[in-house]
Scaffold this motif. Structure first.
Motif, PDB file in Angstrom:
ATOM      1  N   GLU A 255     128.751  83.904  58.002  1.00 18.34           N
ATOM      2  CA  GLU A 255     129.026  84.937  59.173  1.00 18.34           C
ATOM      3  C   GLU A 255     129.009  84.315  60.552  1.00 18.34           C
ATOM      4  OE1 GLU A 255     126.235  88.155  58.246  1.00 18.34           O
ATOM      5  OE2 GLU A 255     126.827  88.265  56.266  1.00 18.34           O
ATOM      6  N   LEU A 256     129.387  85.205  61.594  1.00 18.22           N
ATOM      7  CA  LEU A 256     129.344  84.547  62.781  1.00 18.22           C
ATOM      8  C   LEU A 256     127.821  84.015  63.278  1.00 18.22           C
ATOM      9  CD1 LEU A 256     131.794  87.299  64.567  1.00 18.22           C
ATOM     10  CD2 LEU A 256     132.132  84.877  63.661  1.00 18.22           C
ATOM     11  N   SER A 257     126.990  84.865  62.883  1.00 21.83           N
ATOM     12  CA  SER A 257     125.588  84.493  63.077  1.00 21.83           C
ATOM     13  C   SER A 257     125.163  83.028  62.623  1.00 21.83           C
ATOM     14  CB  SER A 257     124.459  85.301  62.783  1.00 21.83           C
ATOM     15  OG  SER A 257     124.639  85.538  61.289  1.00 21.83           O
ATOM     16  N   SER A 258     126.184  82.724  61.429  1.00 14.64           N
ATOM     17  CA  SER A 258     125.572  81.675  60.741  1.00 14.64           C
ATOM     18  C   SER A 258     126.200  80.245  61.461  1.00 14.64           C
ATOM     19  CB  SER A 258     126.281  81.389  59.310  1.00 14.64           C
ATOM     20  OG  SER A 258     125.940  82.594  58.439  1.00 14.64           O
ATOM     21  N   ILE A 259     127.163  80.532  62.403  1.00 12.85           N
ATOM     22  CA  ILE A 259     127.635  79.370  63.271  1.00 12.85           C
ATOM     23  C   ILE A 259     126.495  78.853  64.035  1.00 12.85           C
ATOM     24  CG2 ILE A 259     129.011  78.821  64.937  1.00 12.85           C
ATOM     25  CD1 ILE A 259     130.970  81.002  64.117  1.00 12.85           C
ATOM     26  N   GLY A 260     125.692  79.803  64.696  1.00 16.05           N
ATOM     27  CA  GLY A 260     124.505  79.156  65.667  1.00 16.05           C
ATOM     28  C   GLY A 260     123.718  78.657  64.692  1.00 16.05           C
ATOM     29  N   LYS A 261     123.210  79.206  63.702  1.00 10.97           N
ATOM     30  CA  LYS A 261     122.262  78.644  62.804  1.00 10.97           C
ATOM     31  C   LYS A 261     122.564  77.394  62.283  1.00 10.97           C
ATOM     32  CE  LYS A 261     120.659  83.170  61.262  1.00 10.97           C
ATOM     33  NZ  LYS A 261     120.548  83.991  60.103  1.00 10.97           N
ATOM     34  N   PHE A 262     123.773  77.115  61.704  1.00  8.72           N
ATOM     35  CA  PHE A 262     124.349  76.028  61.359  1.00  8.72           C
ATOM     36  C   PHE A 262     124.256  74.845  62.319  1.00  8.72           C
ATOM     37  CE2 PHE A 262     127.327  72.842  59.531  1.00  8.72           C
ATOM     38  CZ  PHE A 262     126.972  72.879  58.174  1.00  8.72           C
ATOM     39  N   ALA A 263     124.957  75.179  63.335  1.00 11.57           N
ATOM     40  CA  ALA A 263     124.540  74.104  64.475  1.00 11.57           C
ATOM     41  C   ALA A 263     123.261  73.621  64.870  1.00 11.57           C
ATOM     42  CB  ALA A 263     125.491  74.664  65.680  1.00 11.57           C
ATOM     43  N   PHE A 264     122.124  74.706  64.837  1.00 12.72           N
ATOM     44  CA  PHE A 264     120.969  74.676  65.332  1.00 12.72           C
ATOM     45  C   PHE A 264     120.425  73.706  64.359  1.00 12.72           C
ATOM     46  CE2 PHE A 264     116.556  76.289  65.329  1.00 12.72           C
ATOM     47  CZ  PHE A 264     116.071  75.575  66.231  1.00 12.72           C
ATOM     48  N   ALA A 265     120.653  73.993  62.969  1.00 14.35           N
ATOM     49  CA  ALA A 265     120.001  73.215  61.756  1.00 14.35           C
ATOM     50  C   ALA A 265     120.619  71.610  61.963  1.00 14.35           C
ATOM     51  CB  ALA A 265     120.444  73.636  60.657  1.00 14.35           C
ATOM     52  N   TYR A 266     121.825  71.437  62.316  1.00 14.03           N
ATOM     53  CA  TYR A 266     122.458  70.301  62.337  1.00 14.03           C
ATOM     54  C   TYR A 266     121.877  69.341  63.720  1.00 14.03           C
ATOM     55  CZ  TYR A 266     126.002  66.330  63.251  1.00 14.03           C
ATOM     56  OH  TYR A 266     126.811  65.474  63.336  1.00 14.03           O
ATOM     57  N   ASN A 267     121.694  70.102  64.818  1.00 15.31           N
ATOM     58  CA  ASN A 267     121.248  69.316  65.958  1.00 15.31           C
ATOM     59  C   ASN A 267     119.589  69.095  65.772  1.00 15.31           C
ATOM     60  OD1 ASN A 267     123.722  69.563  67.305  1.00 15.31           O
ATOM     61  ND2 ASN A 267     123.113  71.392  68.162  1.00 15.31           N
ATOM     62  N   GLY A 268     119.025  70.004  64.940  1.00 15.02           N
ATOM     63  CA  GLY A 268     117.577  69.791  64.856  1.00 15.02           C
ATOM     64  C   GLY A 268     117.212  68.663  63.746  1.00 15.02           C
ATOM     65  N   ALA A 269     118.018  68.418  62.785  1.00 13.72           N
ATOM     66  CA  ALA A 269     117.874  67.406  62.029  1.00 13.72           C
ATOM     67  C   ALA A 269     118.314  66.143  62.995  1.00 13.72           C
ATOM     68  CB  ALA A 269     118.842  67.529  60.758  1.00 13.72           C
ATOM     69  N   GLU A 270     119.244  65.929  63.532  1.00  9.26           N
ATOM     70  CA  GLU A 270     119.729  64.880  64.302  1.00  9.26           C
ATOM     71  C   GLU A 270     118.485  64.439  65.230  1.00  9.26           C
ATOM     72  OE1 GLU A 270     123.845  63.510  66.261  1.00  9.26           O
ATOM     73  OE2 GLU A 270     123.118  65.283  67.015  1.00  9.26           O
ATOM     74  N   ALA A 271     118.034  65.338  65.864  1.00 13.25           N
ATOM     75  CA  ALA A 271     116.712  65.070  66.951  1.00 13.25           C
ATOM     76  C   ALA A 271     115.896  64.419  66.048  1.00 13.25           C
ATOM     77  CB  ALA A 271     116.500  66.255  67.908  1.00 13.25           C
ATOM     78  N   PHE A 272     115.363  65.249  64.972  1.00 15.16           N
ATOM     79  CA  PHE A 272     114.243  64.600  64.279  1.00 15.16           C
ATOM     80  C   PHE A 272     114.299  63.218  63.968  1.00 15.16           C
ATOM     81  CE2 PHE A 272     111.771  64.229  60.346  1.00 15.16           C
ATOM     82  CZ  PHE A 272     110.555  64.787  60.692  1.00 15.16           C
ATOM     83  N   LEU A 273     115.582  62.964  63.112  1.00 14.59           N
ATOM     84  CA  LEU A 273     115.673  61.431  62.659  1.00 14.59           C
ATOM     85  C   LEU A 273     116.094  60.491  63.877  1.00 14.59           C
ATOM     86  CD1 LEU A 273     118.049  62.506  59.662  1.00 14.59           C
ATOM     87  CD2 LEU A 273     115.815  61.825  59.693  1.00 14.59           C
ATOM     88  N   ASP A 274     116.575  60.921  64.863  1.00 14.00           N
ATOM     89  CA  ASP A 274     116.896  59.871  66.061  1.00 14.00           C
ATOM     90  C   ASP A 274     115.467  59.299  66.508  1.00 14.00           C
ATOM     91  OD1 ASP A 274     119.540  59.761  65.928  1.00 14.00           O
ATOM     92  OD2 ASP A 274     119.729  61.411  67.472  1.00 14.00           O
ATOM     93  N   GLU A 275     114.457  59.971  66.612  1.00  9.66           N
ATOM     94  CA  GLU A 275     113.021  60.007  67.070  1.00  9.66           C
ATOM     95  C   GLU A 275     112.453  58.751  65.839  1.00  9.66           C
ATOM     96  OE1 GLU A 275     110.693  63.352  67.393  1.00  9.66           O
ATOM     97  OE2 GLU A 275     111.835  64.007  69.055  1.00  9.66           O
ATOM     98  N   ARG A 276     112.729  58.862  64.979  1.00  6.55           N
ATOM     99  CA  ARG A 276     112.355  57.958  63.730  1.00  6.55           C
ATOM    100  C   ARG A 276     113.063  56.934  63.175  1.00  6.55           C
ATOM    101  NH1 ARG A 276     110.630  62.783  64.069  1.00  6.55           N
ATOM    102  NH2 ARG A 276     108.364  63.466  63.581  1.00  6.55           N
ATOM    103  N   PHE A 277     114.171  56.807  63.513  1.00 11.24           N
ATOM    104  CA  PHE A 277     115.174  55.588  62.917  1.00 11.24           C
ATOM    105  C   PHE A 277     116.127  55.295  64.004  1.00 11.24           C
ATOM    106  CE2 PHE A 277     113.855  58.140  59.236  1.00 11.24           C
ATOM    107  CZ  PHE A 277     113.369  57.269  58.333  1.00 11.24           C
ATOM    108  N   ASP A 278     116.493  54.180  64.052  1.00 11.88           N
ATOM    109  CA  ASP A 278     117.458  53.475  64.977  1.00 11.88           C
ATOM    110  C   ASP A 278     118.874  53.587  64.510  1.00 11.88           C
ATOM    111  OD1 ASP A 278     115.372  52.797  66.617  1.00 11.88           O
ATOM    112  OD2 ASP A 278     115.381  50.713  65.578  1.00 11.88           O
ATOM    113  N   ASN A 279     119.014  53.850  63.333  1.00 13.15           N
ATOM    114  CA  ASN A 279     120.585  53.958  62.758  1.00 13.15           C
ATOM    115  C   ASN A 279     120.334  55.307  62.204  1.00 13.15           C
ATOM    116  OD1 ASN A 279     121.715  51.373  63.839  1.00 13.15           O
ATOM    117  ND2 ASN A 279     120.029  50.500  62.208  1.00 13.15           N
ATOM    118  N   VAL A 280     121.191  56.187  62.538  1.00 18.17           N
ATOM    119  CA  VAL A 280     121.067  57.674  62.017  1.00 18.17           C
ATOM    120  C   VAL A 280     122.719  57.965  62.172  1.00 18.17           C
ATOM    121  CG1 VAL A 280     120.759  60.009  62.164  1.00 18.17           C
ATOM    122  CG2 VAL A 280     119.099  58.050  62.860  1.00 18.17           C
ATOM    123  N   SER A 281     123.241  58.336  60.862  1.00 13.18           N
ATOM    124  CA  SER A 281     124.758  59.008  60.846  1.00 13.18           C
ATOM    125  C   SER A 281     124.720  60.361  60.190  1.00 13.18           C
ATOM    126  CB  SER A 281     125.691  57.965  60.040  1.00 13.18           C
ATOM    127  OG  SER A 281     126.734  58.575  60.068  1.00 13.18           O
TER     128      SER A 281
END
Length: 980
Positions: A255-281
């Motif tokens: 739904e439209l509310s899923s857009i923000g949740k999806f982006a929030f989950a994506y950005n959160g995972a990216e930030a979490f992994l960037d803190e722990r690994f040098d190479n993240v894709s």
């Protein structure tokens, strides 16, 4: 408390009026609450359709979030495993809940370094083959794979040997068979042994588990995931180099509310992994599609409000009229209360409480009505057209109730206004007002009608100024900030004009009365006196009918205009129902060998007379490509084809007049076939489209030229010109006509292609850019082919009304017709109808039209029933004086014609005028300023016939009810009601 009890008794006494007021409140709340519901439903449909299109185009599932990390040796095995375990917990406990969507697939894949593998038994395999493989563990592999050969590996090593799986491509890559054993032979690595025990394939090729092709594992040994975790993550027998977390969600549940949740989950995972690994894709194909949805939501919301403004104003006036009727019947009571000491605040408070009670009921019922309205809007395929389309996903939201609450509060204000005016009068003042029915209304007294018309005309002028800026600067509508108030002005114009015409109408009645006062029969004489002396009494119903009918006609015209211009834009741009480009066979050199062939040819044909130094290039004469024309007859025999035409289009041709030369588009046609096949709107040319084709047919060298060519070279019919293109010799043509438009040709200038003007002032470094208009020459295809060259042409098809595009495509495939490009106007029209903004326009305009009709019918009956019940004494006295029932009916019919009939005529007139003035304003929101053919206001006779039928039925029912009431009037009871 006494006032509250009195208010409840009064509501029961006037139950029909109160129900009418409640009806208006419920419709207002339902309409307001439908806006957020409809916006979310439309955008949800658009989101799902776009994601489906993304899947079709990219052949990749859109609901995927793929995350990969690559660890370095500097981090160490212990720390790498620790951080991967933290990432496992984060993905499962944090990221997946944040997505808040059904999970269709979730898997973890890990891989070691790549090791050199040596066979344990060199005699069973070729030892010279270089085998390098990594060890891969994939969670839940057995549930998604099927064995093609061998067996499933055991979870524990067998005699110190790990059993692994491979894909079929690995057998070829490693030149091995099932049963071969290998050992890691890299220095410093544990000499682990692996035995290939099985070959796997996908269990289902539509399984979302497989995010990669199986061939990507052709260099991998697939170890059971539990074994991998124990041996490499816990015991650390080999360094785990990478880890992948793959998630596939059900995008149909988004739904439209899923857009923000999806982006929030994506950005959160990216930030979490960037803190722990040098190479993240990370990859999430849906994010790019989702990115523009907030802007679309805002634009659609503004569009819905803009389209609903006229209906909202009409409903507000309906509420004001009904409330005014209620107040008029209670003015004596209000005046008595004021005379006996009740304050204005107390009286207004009692009516306010009444409004709150009705508003609470409306707020409870209205959003449910809005939900049903939204479902109805979702089925609209055009104006007043409904189809069995997949239902919109609608649900009540908090926004719907918030919109409904705002509508209730605004409606209460509209119903309180008549009470505020009524509380200013005492009992004496009220009797004085009753004796002065000819006084000016509030709207006329303060010239509000003229002010509204002035504001509307100012808005119209502002719109035209904006459109002028668009055309002068070459901008699209999105380049200017759109003012939503521009869409309020049609409603203001309708309301103001209705009051303005009613300012003049009483003078016309008095003029009519004076013109025949010596000849009018008593019934008409009485009717003219009644209408002429009681202008304020009839003003409310006349304005109401005028506004509602004009709003209905405006909605109908706006919807028809937008739909028709959108479809005409597609048909004109394509030229016909279907345009097909077919691949022609030719003798053009194969790419890569063309240069050698050209150089060889040039050496044979033009050998130099003297030695040529290497620095001087040898001139190259390119060989003219010869084309082989495919058969045309099979195209005419395709299922559903009514006519077919050959259309040659050369966009880089040139025209020469004297010593001047310009780039043009040249079109070659067969006039007879072209006329039967192509589409062009009537009125775009000085004469009918067929007249130009008939004129051309009289001479093989005849051409039609665009007005831009005629203006550029000062040409006229009877002149000649030369046209051609690179590689062919120019041919002479005779000009037979000048055209402004032609199927598929856009005469509008390309503002991105501006050339400096050759100003008269020398050295003017900043010469103004000169707009370059496209140029077109239309000639005979046979003449062009005989005198210039035979080159590939398009085939245009005119389809039968019931023809199926799918059958046509299948027939082309069955007949092996080599189609290189196909444009289908029918499919494009379907996509346009499914566009969220087009759906919103059709749905809201249909709803506005229907509400206008329903409200006008209810208001008409309510007003005249109440009016007649209030004139029982007058009609009874007329009957006592000897007026027959037939004469009374003639009086009522005449009164209806002079009030309701006049109001209907005014409404139809205002609807037409408003549509012609203000419907073009939709160009600003629909980005139609550059539309070809030009934007044209459209009226469909069917809409007006429906309107006339509804109005006729409404008047007939009204007269029947009034006649029934009139027939039941008893003279002696009427005379006893009071004093005249």
């Amino acid at each position: 408390m006494a006032l509250l009890v009195m208010m409840l008794r009064k509501m029961v006494k006037n139950k029909w009026l109160e129900l009418s007021l409640l009806l208006g409140l419920v419709i207002s709340v339902g309409l307001a609450s439908s806006m957020p519901i409809y916006t979310n439903a439309i955008l949800h449909r658009l989101l799902i359709k776009d994601l489906e299109l993304l899947q079709t185009d990219s052949e990749q599932y859109p609901g995927v979030m793929w995350t990969s990390v690559y660890s370095t040796s500097e981090l160490g095995a212990e720390e790498t495993v620790k951080r991967m375990r933290e990432a496992d917990r984060y993905m499962k406990e944090t990221m997946l809940p944040r997505l808040d969507l059904p999970i269709k697939s979730y898997m973890i894949e890990r891989a070691t370094d790549r090791f050199k593998m040596s066979p344990v038994d060199p005699d069973r395999v070729d030892p010279e083959v270089n085998r390098v493989a990594d060890i891969v563990g994939m969670s839940d592999l057995e549930a998604h794979a099927v064995l093609k050969d061998g067996q499933w590996p055991k979870k524990e090593p067998v005699n110190g040997t790990y059993e692994v799986l491979v894909v079929e491509e690995a057998l070829t890559n490693f030149k091995m068979v099932v049963g071969n054993e290998f050992v890691i032979s890299d220095e410093g690595a544990n000499p682990l042994r692996f035995k290939v025990v099985g070959v796997i394939d996908r269990k289902a090729y539509d399984d979302l588990y497989w995010y990669n092709y199986l061939s990507s594992y052709r260099g991998s040994f697939l170890l059971p995931f539990e074994t991998f975790e124990q041996s490499f993550m816990e015991e650390k027998l080999a360094f785990v180099r990478s880890s992948i977390w793959y998630t596939a969600v059900d995008y149909n549940a988004m739904e439209l509310s899923s857009i923000g949740k999806f982006a929030f989950a994506y950005n959160g995972a990216e930030a979490f992994l960037d803190e722990r690994f040098d190479n993240v894709s990370m990859k999430a194909p849906a994010l790019q599609t989702m990115a523009g949805y907030y802007a679309k939501e805002e634009k659609l919301r503004v569009m819905l409000w803009s389209l609903n403004v006229p209906v909202m104003i009409m409903l507000a006036y309906y509420l004001f009229m009904v409330s005014n009727l209620i107040t008029d019947r209670q003015k004596t009571e209000i005046a008595v209360l004021r005379s006996r000491g009740a304050s204005r605040l107390q009286i207004v408070a009692s009516y306010f409480v009444e409004g709150l009670l009705l508003g609470a009921l409306a707020l409870a019922i209205g959003p449910l009505l809005g939900l049903q309205l939204t479902k109805m809007l979702g089925a609209s395929n055009g104006f007043l057209e409904f189809v069995q389309r997949a239902a919109l996903k609608v649900k009540l939201t908090e926004d719907a109730y918030q919109y409904g609450l705002v509508a209730v509060l605004c409606s209460i204000v509209m119903t309180i206004l008549p009470v505020l005016f009524a509380t200013r009068a005492t009992i004496v003042g009220h009797k004085q007002q009753m004796a002065r029915q000819h006084k000016h209304s509030f709207w006329h007294k303060y010239f509000i009608d003229i002010a509204l018309v002035g504001v509307a005309l100012y808005g119209l002028q502002s719109f035209r100024r904006r459109m002028g800026d668009l055309q002068a600067l070459g901008l699209d509508a999105s380049d200017l900030q759109i003012d939503p108030l521009l869409f309020l002005v049609p409603a203001l114009f309708i309301l103001g004009s209705a009051f303005l015409l009613l300012r003049i109408y009483p003078f016309l009645i008095r003029l009519l009365y004076a013109a025949g006062r010596k000849w009018w029969p008593p019934s008409l004489y009485s009717t003219l006196l009644q209408v002429g002396r009681s202008t304020t009494q009839y003003q409310a119903i006349m304005v109401f009918l005028s506004v509602t009918l004009a709003t209905g006609m405006f909605s109908a015209s706006a919807a028809r205009t937008i739909n028709k211009n959108a479809s005409e834009k597609i048909l004109y741009a394509n030229g016909a129902d279907i345009a097909v480009k077919i691949k022609w066979e030719d003798d053009a050199p194969i790419a890569g060998a063309g240069e050698d062939m050209d150089e060889a040819d040039s050496g044979d044909e033009e050998a130099p007379a003297a030695p040529v130094t290497p620095t001087v290039p040898i001139p190259v004469v390119k060989k003219k490509v010869q084309y082989s024309e495919p058969p045309f007859l099979p195209m005419t025999q395709l299922p559903g084809v009514e006519h077919a035409a050959k259309v040659f289009v050369k966009k880089d041709a040139s025209v020469t007049v004297g010593k001047e030369k310009e780039t043009i588009t040249m079109m070659g046609i067969d006039t007879d076939d072209f006329g039967y096949t192509s589409w062009l709107r009537n009125g775009l040319l000085d004469h009918h489209f067929y007249d130009y084709l008939n004129l051309m047919a009289s001479s093989p060298s005849a051409v039609l030229i665009s007005r831009s060519i005629a203006d550029r070279f000062h040409l006229k019919p009877g002149d000649t010109l030369y046209a051609g293109w690179n590689g062919v010799e120019s041919a002479m043509f005779n000009i037979y006509g000048i055209i402004d438009y032609w199927p598929s040709w856009n005469p509008n200038p390309n503002f991105n292609d501006k050339t400096p003007s050759s100003g008269s002032a020398a050295g003017n470094a900043k010469a103004a850019p000169k707009i370059k208009y496209p140029m077109l020459v239309v000639g005979h295809l046979s003449y062009i082919q005989n005198n210039m060259a035979l080159e590939p042409y398009e085939v245009w098809l005119k389809m039968k009304l019931e023809a199926s595009s799918q059958q046509l495509y299948q027939a082309m495939e069955d007949k092996d017709i080599p189609v290189s490009e196909l444009t289908d106007s029918k499919q494009m029209l379907i996509r346009v109808k499914n566009d969220p903004f087009q759906l919103a326009i059709n749905g809201v305009m249909t709803l506005g039209f229907l509400i206008s009709i329903i409200i006008s019918f209810c208001g008409f009956l309510l007003y005249w029933v109440l009016s007649l019940s209030g004139r029982v004494l007058q009609l009874g006295i007329l009957r006592a004086m000897g007026i027959s029932f037939r004469q009374l009916m003639v009086m009522l019919v005449g009164e209806q014609l002079m009030t309701s009939g006049a109001a209907i005529a005014i409404g139809i007139l205002l609807g037409n005028v408003t549509s012609r003035l203000f419907v073009p304003m939709f160009q600003l929101s629909l980005q139609s300023s550059s539309q070809v053919p030009p934007f044209q206001v459209t009226f469909d006779p069917r809409d007006q016939m429906q309107l006339y039928m509804i109005v006729g039925i409404m008047l007939a029912i009204g007269l029947f009810i009034l006649g029934s009431m009139l027939s039941r009037i008893k003279i002696h009871q009427a005379v006893k009601l009071g004093e005249d």
